[in-house]
Motif scaffolding. Structure first.
Motif, mmCIF file in Angstrom:
data_model
loop_
_atom_site.group_PDB
_atom_site.id
_atom_site.type_symbol
_atom_site.label_atom_id
_atom_site.label_comp_id
_atom_site.label_asym_id
_atom_site.label_seq_id
_atom_site.Cartn_x
_atom_site.Cartn_y
_atom_site.Cartn_z
ATOM 1 N N ASN A 514 0.831 -1.196 0.000
ATOM 2 C CA ASN A 514 0.000 0.000 0.000
ATOM 3 C C ASN A 514 0.871 1.254 0.000
ATOM 4 O OD1 ASN A 514 -2.311 1.504 -0.024
ATOM 5 N ND2 ASN A 514 -2.693 1.350 2.166
ATOM 6 N N ASP A 516 0.153 5.391 1.274
ATOM 7 C CA ASP A 516 -0.803 6.339 1.846
ATOM 8 C C ASP A 516 -0.284 7.763 1.727
ATOM 9 O OD1 ASP A 516 -2.419 4.267 2.528
ATOM 10 O OD2 ASP A 516 -1.933 4.289 4.672
ATOM 11 N N TYR A 530 -5.081 9.001 3.279
ATOM 12 C CA TYR A 530 -5.805 8.475 2.106
ATOM 13 C C TYR A 530 -4.943 7.402 1.438
ATOM 14 C CZ TYR A 530 -8.145 8.238 -2.432
ATOM 15 O OH TYR A 530 -8.796 7.801 -3.567
ATOM 16 N N SER A 531 -5.538 6.226 1.213
ATOM 17 C CA SER A 531 -4.833 5.134 0.544
ATOM 18 C C SER A 531 -4.903 5.331 -0.968
ATOM 19 C CB SER A 531 -5.456 3.785 0.911
ATOM 20 O OG SER A 531 -4.873 2.756 0.120
ATOM 21 N N ASN A 533 -4.233 3.267 -3.136
ATOM 22 C CA ASN A 533 -4.741 2.060 -3.792
ATOM 23 C C ASN A 533 -6.178 2.250 -4.250
ATOM 24 O OD1 ASN A 533 -2.433 0.586 -3.680
ATOM 25 N ND2 ASN A 533 -3.021 -0.679 -1.936
ATOM 26 N N GLN A 534 -6.887 3.181 -3.625
ATOM 27 C CA GLN A 534 -8.260 3.455 -4.047
ATOM 28 C C GLN A 534 -8.303 4.028 -5.468
ATOM 29 O OE1 GLN A 534 -10.868 5.314 -1.034
ATOM 30 N NE2 GLN A 534 -9.147 5.115 0.400
ATOM 31 N N ILE A 535 -7.273 4.777 -5.828
ATOM 32 C CA ILE A 535 -7.193 5.317 -7.193
ATOM 33 C C ILE A 535 -7.049 4.181 -8.196
ATOM 34 C CG2 ILE A 535 -5.800 6.717 -8.767
ATOM 35 C CD1 ILE A 535 -5.125 8.526 -6.415
ATOM 36 N N ALA A 537 -7.815 1.022 -7.728
ATOM 37 C CA ALA A 537 -9.025 0.194 -7.714
ATOM 38 C C ALA A 537 -10.077 0.784 -8.647
ATOM 39 C CB ALA A 537 -9.569 0.093 -6.291
ATOM 40 N N LYS A 538 -10.135 2.115 -8.707
ATOM 41 C CA LYS A 538 -11.123 2.762 -9.555
ATOM 42 C C LYS A 538 -10.771 2.615 -11.041
ATOM 43 C CE LYS A 538 -13.576 7.134 -10.251
ATOM 44 N NZ LYS A 538 -13.750 8.526 -9.804
ATOM 45 N N ASP A 541 -11.515 -0.706 -13.060
ATOM 46 C CA ASP A 541 -12.857 -0.958 -13.594
ATOM 47 C C ASP A 541 -13.061 -0.326 -14.968
ATOM 48 O OD1 ASP A 541 -13.485 -2.304 -11.253
ATOM 49 O OD2 ASP A 541 -14.264 -0.520 -10.251
ATOM 50 N N PHE A 556 -9.580 13.061 -7.404
ATOM 51 C CA PHE A 556 -9.936 12.220 -6.248
ATOM 52 C C PHE A 556 -9.952 13.137 -5.020
ATOM 53 C CE2 PHE A 556 -8.181 9.554 -9.469
ATOM 54 C CZ PHE A 556 -8.964 8.395 -9.432
ATOM 55 N N ILE A 558 -10.848 13.960 -1.009
ATOM 56 C CA ILE A 558 -10.974 13.344 0.315
ATOM 57 C C ILE A 558 -11.259 14.465 1.318
ATOM 58 C CG2 ILE A 558 -9.907 11.769 1.956
ATOM 59 C CD1 ILE A 558 -8.052 12.403 -1.228
#
Length: 594
Positions: A514, A516, A530-531, A533-535, A537-538, A541, A556, A558
């Motif tokens: 990860n 952050d 804020y991680s 990895n969320q970017i 993950a998005k 898709d 993004f 937050i």
């Protein structure tokens, strides 16, 4: 007095050359001016099209001037030839810009072949119905080219040293000066010097008055005679080396003829290079009278015949394996020419070999004229190979490609090779059932397997970017930074100095799995985390793995009770292997403290 006479002679020679080739000199001058403008501003529109058109017009006029000197007289004919050269350059430019609309690989190759035809014609014309042979004309051009290449190289080196000394000792010199000097030498000095070394050949009616010299040379023009240096170089260095190399090549063929010799990837270019070398040396040796050259002219054409036949057979076998490409087409065409030349040289070793020039010109013209040209045939062959494999594996339905992974390795290689060739030649967009691949350029998604066969089993890549000049609203935020968020780095403070009264700073914390983004104050109180990895993950898709991000996709945001952080991703790179990953985000980060 002697120095003055030499200077006057040189100036008279240059003036004579300019008068002899006025259109060519003007077009070369235009090429130099255009290139200088491009050096100063590399965003010139249609630079390549203009430059090639100028050079083509200049070359056409050089050939027409040779025709004029040999077969015509009178100002009117010469003016017509001037107009033809200028018109040809204009038409070529208009076709490039308004018809083809792209300087693609096919256009480049066709243009190179046209230049080649003109050069061969320039060498051949003096030998038409003349006592001057093609070998002698070839010798004159060969000598002139290497003399000019040597002088131009020395001249550029000297000019570069002067510029370097000036830059180091007196005043700073812009690096573009080196390119300007190169442009002047290449487009003004070199052509004028080269053309000044080309003799004015006797006209058609004057050839009967030519006297033979030394039993070998059909003219008393000094430019047609080899220098002592070239005589020794060919007789005592080039021919012996060629003889030794021939022995090694023939031995290799005999030892490996029953193995994988026919499909050896090195064999084809090796045999082609050998054939070109032998033909070139033969033409030069035809003008040189020595024991070594007589032996070469007698023996080597007979050796060349089996070598060229081996090369042609090897190329034909390659067609069965890899299909017809434009390159292989030209290799086979050269094999045909080399075979004919070797037979002619073998039958008439001491006669004029003028006939090989029109043969080469005819084959070259055939190679660029539809429907039997290199491009029509290779394009059709590669499309048919791909179509057959797709139909065979039930991957094509209603002009739509159906991805499929369980193909034989042989079929996969055919698909890879044909797509690579069609893509390199810019043919993909002309094929209806390849439009999906043309739009995405995603080989795996289109065909169901990887474009490159690697030892690793898994590889995915994402490359997304926000277009330049995209507007960003920063009015709501307290501070703004540009940052490169790289997973390979250790924990990093993204701010060079703490911001604000409370000394806020941003930390990029990296762990194995990860990364952050952490906002902290000077007492190391964590205000927001804020991680990243969320970017990823998005974007995983997303249907398309490469291309443009919209402003909404790129942002993004937050927010918590302490702060608001907005990350604007300018570029996202994500490469996934079976055993590792590479992640990188180039971003703007904006922070609002509550």
């Amino acid at each position: 007095m002697k120095k003055r006479d030499k200077i006057l002679t040189t100036l008279q020679g240059l003036t004579s050359t300019v008068k002899r080739y006025p259109v060519s000199i003007i077009l070369f001058l235009c090429s130099a001016i255009l290139t200088s403008c491009y050096i100063n501003n590399n965003k010139l529109t249609n630079f390549s099209e203009f430059l090639i058109s100028f050079l083509l017009g200049a070359t056409i006029y050089i050939v027409l001037q040779m025709i004029y000197e040999r077969f015509f007289s009178g100002t009117k004919i010469r003016l017509v030839f001037c107009a033809v050269a200028i018109l040809a350059a204009t038409i070529y430019y208009l076709v490039l810009v308004y018809v083809l609309k792209a300087f693609n690989p096919e256009t480049v190759i066709r243009t190179m072949v046209i230049f080649f035809i003109l050069i061969i014609g320039f060498i051949w014309i003096p030998s038409i119905k003349s006592k001057i042979g093609f070998s002698e004309s070839f010798m004159a051009v060969f000598k002139a080219f290497f003399i000019v290449a040597f002088y131009a190289g020395v001249l550029y080196l000297g000019a570069a040293l002067v510029l370097m000394a000036t830059n180091n000792l007196i005043v700073e010199v812009d690096s573009k000066a080196y390119f300007h000097v190169g442009s002047i030498i290449a487009f003004i000095y070199a052509p004028i010097h080269f053309l000044s070394l080309i003799p004015i050949y006797p006209g058609f009616s004057e050839n009967d008055n030519l006297d033979k010299v030394d039993g070998e040379t059909d003219s008393d023009l000094e430019e047609l005679k080899p220098s002592k240096f070239l005589n020794g170089l060919i007789s005592y260095i080039v021919i012996p080396i060629t003889t030794i190399f021939t022995a090694i090549l023939l031995l290799y063929i005999l030892l490996n003829i029953t193995g994988d010799f026919w499909k050896d990837n090195l064999m084809e270019p090796l045999l082609v290079s050998y054939s070109i070398t032998v033909i070139t040396v033969y033409l030069l040796a035809s003008v040189i009278d020595s024991k070594a050259t007589k032996y070469f002219r007698m023996v080597f054409p007979k050796v060349l015949i089996p070598v060229v036949l081996f090369q042609t057979v090897s190329s034909i076998l390659k067609i069965g394996e890899l299909g017809i490409t434009s390159g292989r087409y030209y290799v086979i065409m050269f094999g045909i020419f080399a075979t004919i030349s070797a037979v002619i040289f073998s039958i008439w070793p001491n006669k004029k070999n003028n006939i090989i020039a029109p043969i080469l010109i005819i084959l070259s013209i055939i190679s660029i004229l539809p429907p039997v040209d290199a491009f029509t045939i290779s394009k059709g062959n590669q499309i048919n190979r791909l179509h057959k494999v797709l139909i065979k594996n039930e991957m094509l339905e209603d002009d739509m490609i159906i991805p499929k992974a369980d193909l034989s390795n042989e079929d996969k290689e055919i698909i890879r090779d044909t797509i690579r060739y069609l893509d390199d030649m810019d043919y993909i967009e002309d094929i209806n059932w390849l439009q999906s691949y043309n739009e995405t350029e995603d080989f795996e998604k289109t065909f169901g397997f990887y474009q490159y066969e690697w030892t690793i089993k898994k590889y995915e890549t994402y490359n997304l970017y926000l277009p330049e000049k995209t507007g960003i609203d920063v009015s709501l935020y307290d501070f703004f930074i540009a940052a490169n968020l790289d997973w390979n780095n250790q924990d990093t403070n993204l701010l060079a100095e703490p911001w604000g009264d409370k000394g806020y700073f941003l930390i990029l914390e990296n762990t194995k799995d990860n990364s952050d983004l952490v906002l902290m104050n000077n007492t190391e109180d964590e205000l927001l985390r804020y991680s990243l990895n969320q970017i990823f993950a998005k974007i995983k898709d997303r249907q398309e793995r490469s291309g443009i991000l919209s402003p909404n996709e790129a942002e993004f945001r937050i927010e918590n009770d302490n702060a608001i952080v907005s990350i604007i991703t300018r570029n996202i790179t994500w490469e996934i292997w079976e055993d590792r990953e590479y992640k990188n985000i180039d971003a703007y980060i904006m922070v609002k403290i509550k």
